[in-house]
Design an enzyme around this catalytic site. Structure first.
Site, PDB file in Angstrom:
ATOM      1  N   PRO A   1      29.519  21.182  46.195  1.00  0.00           N
ATOM      2  CA  PRO A   1      28.433  21.822  45.456  1.00  0.00           C
ATOM      3  C   PRO A   1      28.040  23.144  46.110  1.00  0.00           C
ATOM      4  O   PRO A   1      28.013  23.268  47.327  1.00  0.00           O
ATOM      5  CB  PRO A   1      27.287  20.801  45.559  1.00  0.00           C
ATOM      6  N   GLU A   2      27.739  24.132  45.280  1.00  0.00           N
ATOM      7  CA  GLU A   2      27.336  25.437  45.784  1.00  0.00           C
ATOM      8  C   GLU A   2      25.832  25.608  45.587  1.00  0.00           C
ATOM      9  O   GLU A   2      25.142  24.688  45.145  1.00  0.00           O
ATOM     10  CB  GLU A   2      28.125  26.525  45.061  1.00  0.00           C
TER      11      GLU A   2
END
Length: 270
Positions: free
Chosen positions: A2-3
């Site tokens: 996840p960013e």
């Protein structure tokens, strides 16, 4: 992994359910994550959560005596559940709340982290070397221009470097560079002031759009999944190597940079 937009939506998803609640217990079933979970995390028990924040990809749960830092790593999920819900495999940590709920971390690969910052003293230096948040006023064209001077690294590598600016992951770097008309292979030190202005603006817009798109998933953090994932978006270049550019129809090219895919348009990006 996840960013920044996915972690920010995660924060927005859990905040209404845990902010202002008292921590009644912290259950650690597996202490060996990316780093060992410190015993001192129990200091947060009987404290009230006063804020739910994010720094880069870290969720920060603040209480009076310090902060719990949570990183989801490559496979972690976090969700708000009834505290009586029977844990399943890889449910490593529960932060149990006075409202009968618990914040539960599941992490099959154990690349995530749960850390304790006593009195907000970052003794381990986890947050100390991070650059500015891209959606704040601290990240602007003059900053990027000065930071990039004499840098021979490719611009894509440069903007994905956390000490320069946090949270510009691979997808968002590809998209921002396309919208800015800049090839990912261009040396960072060759950026002009005008290019830095365009690039900072597009990084902000691409990340903000992803967060807005992810708002439709907020309910997931109180359901079975709790996975930030990547939001369904209309992407210009990422994952489209060999396909026509949506702007000029030129075939998109792909290069590998730091073991990551960089896709660009040889016509639109210089």
């Amino acid at each position: 992994m996840p960013e920044l937009p996915e972690v920010e939506v995660c924060r927005l998803g859990i905040k209404p359910h845990i902010d202002g609640e008292r921590i009644t217990d912290i259950v650690v079933r597996q202490r060996q994550l990316r780093w060992p979970i410190p015993e001192q995390i129990s200091d947060a028990i009987d404290e009230v959560i006063v804020a739910v924040e994010r720094r880069s990809k870290y969720l920060i749960i603040k209480v009076a005596s310090g902060s719990i830092l949570i990183h989801l790593g490559m496979s972690g999920t976090i969700r708000v559940i009834d505290k009586a819900l029977v844990p399943v495999k890889h449910d490593h940590v529960d932060i149990v709340l006075g409202n009968g709920k618990a914040l539960r971390l599941n992490d099959p690969r154990r690349f995530g982290a749960v850390l304790w910052l006593a009195g907000d003293q970052d003794e381990q230096g986890v947050l100390a070397k991070l650059g500015p948040e891209p959606l704040t006023d601290d990240f602007h064209a003059d900053y990027l221009y000065k930071k990039s001077r004499n840098k021979a690294v490719p611009v894509k590598t440069f903007i994905m470097n956390n000490p320069v600016v946090v949270g510009v992951g691979n997808i968002y770097a590809n998209e921002s560079l396309f919208l800015s008309g800049i090839r990912p292979t261009k040396k960072a030190g060759k950026l002009t002031k005008k290019q830095c202005q365009v690039l900072t603006n597009n990084i902000k817009e691409v990340l903000a759009a992803a967060i807005k798109q992810g708002g439709t998933t907020l309910k997931d953090f109180t359901q079975a999944d709790g996975r930030p994932g990547y939001f369904k978006q209309s992407l210009y270049v990422y994952g489209r190597a060999g396909e026509p550019c949506l702007t000029c129809q030129t075939t998109l090219k792909e290069v590998r940079q730091s073991n990551r895919s960089s896709v660009y348009c040889p016509q639109c990006q210089k």
